[in-house]
Design a protein around this motif. Sequence first.
Motif: not given
Length: 369
Positions: A124-132
Amino acid sequence: MELFERTHIGTLAVKNRFIRSALWLKAAEQDGHINDFILDSYEALAKGGVGLILTGYAYISAEEQPNPGMKGIYDDSFIEEYRQLVAKVHAHDSKVAMQIVFGGSQSHHPDAASMNILAPSAVKNRVTGLMPKEATREDIKRIVKLFGDAAERVKKAGFDGVQIHAAHGYFLSMFLTPYYNRRTDEYNGDIHNRARIIYEVYEEIRSRVGKDFPVMIKLNFNDFMDEGEGLTPEDAGEVFKRLDELGMDLFEVSATNESSGKGLAPARIKLTTKDKESYFREATAQIADSVKAPVVLMGGNRSIDLMEELLNTTKIQYFSIARPLLSEPDLINKWQEAREYKPRCISCNKCWLSEPNSCILNKATKLAV
């Protein structure tokens, strides 16, 4: 050496040592195509005396993009309109190279959740919250080819070079960052395994554009993250040296990953004294000592005398500027006429709050640069 002298980047002649660093104008159409505003903005920079303009980042795949309002280069429909942009720049003895990027999970696009968001690992991206999704080997091969396709279009459109964006936490940068790269294959491990995709991108681009077309890169020297999480200066130095051996034509040295959370952004505020200017100077000078290709100092370049001192006391050869040229696209001409001229930009970063991206001091003008 002088700031206002003609030099060469590979085979490319540049009229001075000032480079406009890539800047997202938030002005392209929804599908990435350009418009009169963008054409006028780049023409203003060329008229204003910039030696080499690096365009704001252009996305190479229609499946994903880091931000809205970005220029695209994901298919051949862009070639003809970019020829118009290049012609406007060349008419004023300036050069222009396109920066190209694959975004990854550091995407602030409002539609990101519905895009095909890939990253080195499913973290999970710490900045955007997106889980790629973790990129497969097949995905990596496809993305490497996308970079090559984009670079080939850049050359066909008449640009003078191409810059790979491998900094600031985007897809290529993430492979260098242990926090985001937790793979168990050949794309993780020691620094050269983590940088493997960047080497592959460079080699793919070089095979497509030839040895005489300048290929450049923007690369972090430090992620400023906690120990064990981010790219370190030591590891970054190894990547710079390997890319130099491979034949990279120009290095623009940057730093930070938004995930650091330490406020050490590439565009810092409150540059109120000269000691705060040119804030990557020491790290950039060290990198310049270790490579043969010319190196660009970015970040807080505001004073002619300081840049000239660095030019003549280090191996740094070029200086990139973004925000001051957003405020005054003719800043380079003003400096050439009066070395003591002080840029109007106060490094407040309020330009990021406007759309299109514009200096707050230019609200009464029609240009956003």
